[in-house]
Design an enzyme around this catalytic site. Structure first.
Site, PDB file in Angstrom:
ATOM      1  N   CYS A 114      44.002   8.439  32.773  1.00 24.93           N
ATOM      2  CA  CYS A 114      45.364   8.988  32.686  1.00 24.93           C
ATOM      3  C   CYS A 114      46.392   7.957  32.242  1.00 24.93           C
ATOM      4  CB  CYS A 114      45.781   9.576  34.030  1.00 24.93           C
ATOM      5  SG  CYS A 114      44.807  11.015  34.468  1.00 24.93           S
ATOM      6  N   HIS A 251      53.721   9.840  34.502  1.00 25.62           N
ATOM      7  CA  HIS A 251      52.494  10.620  34.304  1.00 25.62           C
ATOM      8  C   HIS A 251      52.588  11.855  35.190  1.00 25.62           C
ATOM      9  CE1 HIS A 251      48.480  12.006  34.064  1.00 25.62           C
ATOM     10  NE2 HIS A 251      48.131  11.597  35.267  1.00 25.62           N
ATOM     11  N   ASN A 281      48.111  18.501  34.482  1.00 31.33           N
ATOM     12  CA  ASN A 281      47.841  17.087  34.210  1.00 31.33           C
ATOM     13  C   ASN A 281      47.087  16.975  32.891  1.00 31.33           C
ATOM     14  OD1 ASN A 281      46.845  14.489  34.138  1.00 31.33           O
ATOM     15  ND2 ASN A 281      46.186  14.445  36.280  1.00 31.33           N
TER      16      ASN A 281
HETATM   17  O1  UT7 Z   1      45.947  11.920  37.114  1.00 29.78           O
HETATM   18  C1  UT7 Z   1      45.031  11.109  37.773  1.00 29.78           C
HETATM   19  C2  UT7 Z   1      45.388  10.919  39.163  1.00 29.78           C
HETATM   20  N1  UT7 Z   1      45.170  12.110  39.925  1.00 29.78           N
HETATM   21  C3  UT7 Z   1      45.968  12.394  40.888  1.00 29.78           C
HETATM   22  O2  UT7 Z   1      46.913  11.679  41.082  1.00 29.78           O
HETATM   23  C4  UT7 Z   1      45.645  13.546  41.801  1.00 29.78           C
HETATM   24  C5  UT7 Z   1      45.948  13.144  43.195  1.00 29.78           C
HETATM   25  N2  UT7 Z   1      45.655  14.144  44.179  1.00 29.78           N
HETATM   26  C6  UT7 Z   1      46.355  15.298  44.345  1.00 29.78           C
HETATM   27  O3  UT7 Z   1      47.193  15.632  43.556  1.00 29.78           O
HETATM   28  C7  UT7 Z   1      46.072  16.108  45.577  1.00 29.78           C
HETATM   29  O4  UT7 Z   1      45.250  15.377  46.454  1.00 29.78           O
HETATM   30  C8  UT7 Z   1      45.405  17.490  45.313  1.00 29.78           C
HETATM   31  C9  UT7 Z   1      46.424  18.409  44.696  1.00 29.78           C
HETATM   32  C10 UT7 Z   1      44.215  17.315  44.405  1.00 29.78           C
HETATM   33  C11 UT7 Z   1      44.966  18.117  46.647  1.00 29.78           C
HETATM   34  O5  UT7 Z   1      46.048  18.217  47.529  1.00 29.78           O
HETATM   35  P1  UT7 Z   1      45.899  17.688  49.036  1.00 29.78           P
HETATM   36  O6  UT7 Z   1      47.164  18.042  49.704  1.00 29.78           O
HETATM   37  O7  UT7 Z   1      45.552  16.230  48.956  1.00 29.78           O
HETATM   38  O8  UT7 Z   1      44.720  18.553  49.610  1.00 29.78           O
HETATM   39  P2  UT7 Z   1      43.297  18.081  50.170  1.00 29.78           P
HETATM   40  O9  UT7 Z   1      42.435  17.603  49.060  1.00 29.78           O
HETATM   41  O10 UT7 Z   1      43.508  17.168  51.338  1.00 29.78           O
HETATM   42  O11 UT7 Z   1      42.724  19.460  50.697  1.00 29.78           O
HETATM   43  C12 UT7 Z   1      43.372  20.186  51.755  1.00 29.78           C
HETATM   44  C13 UT7 Z   1      42.656  21.515  51.912  1.00 29.78           C
HETATM   45  C14 UT7 Z   1      41.140  21.410  52.015  1.00 29.78           C
HETATM   46  O12 UT7 Z   1      40.702  22.346  52.962  1.00 29.78           O
HETATM   47  P3  UT7 Z   1      40.314  21.872  54.450  1.00 29.78           P
HETATM   48  O13 UT7 Z   1      39.200  20.890  54.253  1.00 29.78           O
HETATM   49  O14 UT7 Z   1      41.548  21.273  55.018  1.00 29.78           O
HETATM   50  O15 UT7 Z   1      39.904  23.155  55.086  1.00 29.78           O
HETATM   51  C15 UT7 Z   1      40.657  21.827  50.656  1.00 29.78           C
HETATM   52  O16 UT7 Z   1      39.375  22.405  50.689  1.00 29.78           O
HETATM   53  O17 UT7 Z   1      42.922  22.354  50.762  1.00 29.78           O
HETATM   54  C16 UT7 Z   1      41.685  22.869  50.275  1.00 29.78           C
HETATM   55  N3  UT7 Z   1      41.803  23.069  48.839  1.00 29.78           N
HETATM   56  C17 UT7 Z   1      42.303  24.188  48.300  1.00 29.78           C
HETATM   57  N4  UT7 Z   1      42.755  25.332  48.859  1.00 29.78           N
HETATM   58  C18 UT7 Z   1      43.215  26.287  48.029  1.00 29.78           C
HETATM   59  C19 UT7 Z   1      41.496  22.205  47.840  1.00 29.78           C
HETATM   60  N5  UT7 Z   1      41.779  22.774  46.647  1.00 29.78           N
HETATM   61  C20 UT7 Z   1      42.280  24.001  46.915  1.00 29.78           C
HETATM   62  C21 UT7 Z   1      42.748  25.049  46.087  1.00 29.78           C
HETATM   63  N6  UT7 Z   1      43.198  26.173  46.697  1.00 29.78           N
HETATM   64  N7  UT7 Z   1      42.780  24.975  44.771  1.00 29.78           N
END
Ligand code: UT7
Length: 324
Positions: A114, A251, A281
């Site tokens: 990225c 970004h 993204n």
């Molecule tokens: O560009 C390169 C760099 N990339 C980034 O900077 C991305 C960085 N990360 C993020 O933007 C975020 O971590 C995400 C948007 C990917 C995820 O958000 P989060 O608040 O960190 O969520 P999480 O991964 O901690 O997941 C929380 C919950 C999980 O469920 P449990 O385990 O708490 O029951 C996931 O399974 O949300 C669940 N989950 C979803 N639920 C509904 C993960 N993806 C989804 C989804 N819809 N699409």
């Protein structure tokens, strides 16, 4: 004479097809509300069957050249930031050069996920400052949609396709004030795409399918801290204050990461260029796309100071401070 890189023109290209959260929620277990709340993304663009990083890059490049008042023959170096090259080799930059109908000038890719555009910009700046290039075409182009596992809700909601381009020229006035790039390979397993065609089966039972794998919340934490640090590093290197920055062009990975960096700069969101809601993204393409949008709609004016920053797989991160 002190040589600086001046930004002569920008261009951007987005594929026609719009994919909404609502559409994605019909095939994986997610909702528009969840995606908006956690990422700020409402929709993203998906490249058509015939499109590639080089074809999208050509469209963005031609716009940038026109904005700069130049023709392809004026370019003496092409650098493309991409993690989704048309071919493993030759470089997408070589394919782009051919599409632009020019020959001989050096053309190569930079692979910094990225942060590819910032890394490419940094390389271009060194060539211009050293006097070995006068006009450099810098491109970020990505076809992320083909690197996604469309059944993985934690990644398929995040990414989009597109290309952005910038033409840099030599100037005796600033220009690019400084660029700062860093990498730390110890984080390689938090965000990556396996290349099992080359490496073979790891034999560890790991998922070797050639799709983006990400431990999103781990990436998130490191991204916020790291981007905060690079803001300080960039301002310090130039003896500037936070209030000297007119625009933040970050970004576009997640609105919450962008907002955290803006907060660090004590900058209202009105001074931040945000495209993530409509584009998702687009990896290396996100900064040049956002820069192009804000220049074309008149937000970013000549003489204003623009801070660009990126963070991604590697981890690789960087910034560029520009007087436009
Ligand atoms: O560009 C390169 C760099 N990339 C980034 O900077 C991305 C960085 N990360 C993020 O933007 C975020 O971590 C995400 C948007 C990917 C995820 O958000 P989060 O608040 O960190 O969520 P999480 O991964 O901690 O997941 C929380 C919950 C999980 O469920 P449990 O385990 O708490 O029951 C996931 O399974 O949300 C669940 N989950 C979803 N639920 C509904 C993960 N993806 C989804 C989804 N819809 N699409």
């Amino acid at each position: 004479m002190t040589r600086y890189s001046a930004l002569l023109g920008t261009g951007g290209y987005l594929p026609e097809r719009i994919l909404t959260n609502e559409e994605i929620s019909r095939t994986v277990d997610t909702t528009h509300e969840w995606i908006m709340e956690r990422t700020g993304i409402a929709e993203r663009r998906i490249a058509g069957p015939g499109e590639t990083a080089s074809s999208m890059g050509e469209k963005a490049s031609r716009m940038a050249l026109e904005a700069a008042g130049l023709v392809p023959e004026d370019i003496d170096l092409i650098i493309v930031g991409t993690g989704t090259p048309d071919r493993v080799f030759p470089s997408t930059a070589c394919l782009l050069q051919h599409r632009l109908g020019i020959r001989q000038c050096a053309a190569f890719d930079v692979q910094a996920a990225c942060s590819g555009f910032i890394f490419a910009l940094s390389v271009a700046d060194q060539y211009i400052r050293a006097g070995t290039a006068r006009r450099v075409l810098v491109v970020g182009s990505e076809l992320n949609s083909r690197l996604l596992d469309w059944s993985d809700r934690s990644t398929c909601i995040l990414f989009g396709d597109g290309a952005g381009a910038a033409v840099l020229g030599v100037s005796d006035r600033p220009g690019l004030l400084s660029t700062h790039i860093h990498s730390d390979g110890q984080y390689q397993d938090l965000l990556y795409v396996p290349n099992s065609i080359v490496t073979g089966d790891s034999g560890t039972g790991e998922d070797d399918t050639p799709y983006i794998k990400m431990q999103g919340n781990e990436v998130f934490k490191v991204a916020v801290n790291t981007l905060g640090r690079i803001v300080d590093e960039t301002l310090e290197a130039n003896g500037l204050q936070k209030s000297d920055v007119d625009w933040l062009v970050p970004h576009q990975a997640n609105i919450r990461i962008i907002a955290a960096t803006a907060k660090k700069l004590k900058m209202p969101m009105e001074q931040v260029v945000v495209t993530v809601e409509r584009q998702g993204n687009t990896s290396a393409a996100s900064i040049p796309l956002a820069l192009d949008e804000a220049i074309r709609d008149g937000r970013i004016q000549r003489g204003q100071t623009v801070l660009m920053e990126a963070f991604g797989g590697g981890f690789a991160w960087g910034s560029a401070l520009l007087v436009y």
